[in-house]
Design a protein around this motif. Structure first.
Motif, PDB file in Angstrom:
ATOM      1  N   PHE A   1       0.829  -1.205   0.000  1.00  0.00           N
ATOM      2  CA  PHE A   1       0.000   0.000   0.000  1.00  0.00           C
ATOM      3  C   PHE A   1       0.859   1.248   0.000  1.00  0.00           C
ATOM      4  N   SER A   2       2.073   1.159  -0.513  1.00  0.00           N
ATOM      5  CA  SER A   2       2.953   2.329  -0.484  1.00  0.00           C
ATOM      6  C   SER A   2       2.354   3.485  -1.258  1.00  0.00           C
ATOM      7  N   GLY A   3       1.651   3.202  -2.350  1.00  0.00           N
ATOM      8  CA  GLY A   3       1.027   4.256  -3.134  1.00  0.00           C
ATOM      9  C   GLY A   3      -0.153   4.887  -2.441  1.00  0.00           C
ATOM     10  N   LEU A   4      -0.684   4.182  -1.447  1.00  0.00           N
ATOM     11  CA  LEU A   4      -1.812   4.708  -0.670  1.00  0.00           C
ATOM     12  C   LEU A   4      -1.347   5.204   0.696  1.00  0.00           C
TER      13      LEU A   4
ATOM     14  N   ILE B   1      -5.660   5.757  -7.176  1.00  0.00           N
ATOM     15  CA  ILE B   1      -6.018   4.346  -7.302  1.00  0.00           C
ATOM     16  C   ILE B   1      -7.362   4.089  -6.629  1.00  0.00           C
ATOM     17  N   THR B   2      -8.246   3.395  -7.327  1.00  0.00           N
ATOM     18  CA  THR B   2      -9.483   2.907  -6.716  1.00  0.00           C
ATOM     19  C   THR B   2      -9.293   1.435  -6.367  1.00  0.00           C
ATOM     20  N   LEU B   3      -9.552   1.107  -5.107  1.00  0.00           N
ATOM     21  CA  LEU B   3      -9.402  -0.267  -4.624  1.00  0.00           C
ATOM     22  C   LEU B   3     -10.799  -0.849  -4.417  1.00  0.00           C
ATOM     23  N   GLN B   4     -11.232  -1.686  -5.341  1.00  0.00           N
ATOM     24  CA  GLN B   4     -12.571  -2.295  -5.280  1.00  0.00           C
ATOM     25  C   GLN B   4     -12.375  -3.777  -4.957  1.00  0.00           C
ATOM     26  N   LEU B   5     -12.605  -4.149  -3.687  1.00  0.00           N
ATOM     27  CA  LEU B   5     -12.288  -5.505  -3.260  1.00  0.00           C
ATOM     28  C   LEU B   5     -13.477  -6.453  -3.351  1.00  0.00           C
ATOM     29  N   ASN B   6     -14.705  -5.923  -3.228  1.00  0.00           N
ATOM     30  CA  ASN B   6     -15.895  -6.777  -3.208  1.00  0.00           C
ATOM     31  C   ASN B   6     -15.769  -7.867  -2.150  1.00  0.00           C
ATOM     32  N   ALA B   7     -15.202  -7.504  -1.020  1.00  0.00           N
ATOM     33  CA  ALA B   7     -15.024  -8.443   0.089  1.00  0.00           C
ATOM     34  C   ALA B   7     -14.933  -7.642   1.382  1.00  0.00           C
TER      35      ALA B   7
ATOM     36  N   LEU C   1     -12.372   1.474  -1.876  1.00  0.00           N
ATOM     37  CA  LEU C   1     -11.694   2.722  -1.541  1.00  0.00           C
ATOM     38  C   LEU C   1     -11.458   3.539  -2.803  1.00  0.00           C
ATOM     39  N   ALA C   2     -12.130   4.674  -2.883  1.00  0.00           N
ATOM     40  CA  ALA C   2     -11.966   5.592  -4.014  1.00  0.00           C
ATOM     41  C   ALA C   2     -10.932   6.657  -3.657  1.00  0.00           C
ATOM     42  N   PRO C   3     -10.403   7.385  -4.639  1.00  0.00           N
ATOM     43  CA  PRO C   3      -9.503   8.495  -4.327  1.00  0.00           C
ATOM     44  C   PRO C   3     -10.194   9.538  -3.437  1.00  0.00           C
ATOM     45  N   ASN C   4      -9.385  10.198  -2.617  1.00  0.00           N
ATOM     46  CA  ASN C   4      -9.833  11.246  -1.694  1.00  0.00           C
ATOM     47  C   ASN C   4     -10.567  10.647  -0.488  1.00  0.00           C
TER      48      ASN C   4
END
Length: 275
Positions: free
Chosen positions: A3-6, A42-48, A71-74
């Motif tokens: 998650f370094s980019g986040l 980055i949008t993180l869409q896990l569906n979990a 998790l969407a940006p901002n």
């Protein structure tokens, strides 16, 4: 993946909290408003669901689950479910949970760490990243007082005991049952009595409601002469009430989850009556 980019998902705050239930199996159930800022594109869409372990003072005191995590940006807002419970054989963890709940009910903040693990997420490719998460945050205390007022009546069987009833308010979204009270009662800096009493009929206070306890014996530690002198001053100044400070240990059940808290409250109005 990491998650370094986040920025490690470290920009997390708990924006609201409510105790909504509790039982012996799952522990204390809190619904927690959570804000997570994602500074990346980055949008993180896990569906979990994502589950994190909750630590206080270095001890795990429960878990928190974010359902269907995305998790969407901002800025992102979530409602998370926290279940606070410990292994009763772990004295340090039990003490940490009791301290956290004492702070919460007493209006003080508690520092928490939300720790990830390989079990946080079902996807193997993401498990190392979640296992590396360690998020520091703070649980704010609720600010409503538990003790509304009280009434002291002489006990005809003893000159050193006052029969005391206490009006208890419940600011939570779950019932609270008062089982036992151990307390020191002070007028200013003068200790006037102590309580060590398991209620014959525990007092259950509905969510958002108030209720009056049965008569609880207050054991005087000063002479009746000194008490009358205090009462005279207090009644004259406070229009019929003594304002006392109470430092207590309260055994209780939140829902049906047994719990013990340290609870202190100053300036509790206590009326003195002959009957």
């Amino acid at each position: 993946m990491s998650f370094s980019g986040l920025q490690g998902l470290t920009a997390v705050s708990l924006t609201s909290s409510a105790v909504v239930g509790g039982d012996a199996t799952n522990g204390l159930h809190m619904q927690v408003g959570t804000s997570i800022n994602n500074p990346s594109t980055i949008t993180l869409q896990l569906n979990a669901d994502v589950t994190l372990n909750v630590f206080a003072n270095g001890n795990q005191i429960g878990t928190v689950k974010l359902a269907n995590f995305a998790l969407a940006p901002n800025a992102n807002s979530f409602s998370a479910d926290a279940f606070l419970n410990t292994n009763t054989n772990n004295a340090a963890a039990t003490s940490a949970l009791q301290s956290a709940m004492s702070s919460y009910l007493g209006g003080s903040p508690t520092s928490l760490t939300l720790q990830g693990s390989a079990a946080s997420i079902p996807y193997a490719s993401l498990q190392p990243a979640f296992a590396a998460l360690a998020i520091s945050t703070t649980l704010a205390g609720q600010t409503s007082k538990l003790l509304v007022s009280g009434k002291m009546v002489p006990d005809l069987t003893s000159t050193s005991i006052l029969a005391t009833t206490i009006v208890v308010s419940n600011p939570l979204a779950a019932p609270i049952t008062i089982q036992k009270i151990t307390a020191s009662v002070l007028f200013g800096n003068t200790k006037i009595g102590s309580i060590d009493f398991a209620l014959d009929t525990p007092t259950t206070v509905a969510a958002g409601g108030s209720s009056t306890t049965e008569k609880i014996p207050l054991n005087l530690v000063i002479s009746t002469t000194d008490l009358i002198a205090l009462l005279g001053t207090g009644l004259k100044l406070l229009s019929g009430n003594l304002n006392v400070n109470i430092a207590s240990t309260i055994q209780n059940a939140l829902g049906s989850f047994d719990n013990t808290i340290q609870y202190n409250q100053n300036n509790v109005p206590i009326a003195f009556a002959l009957a």
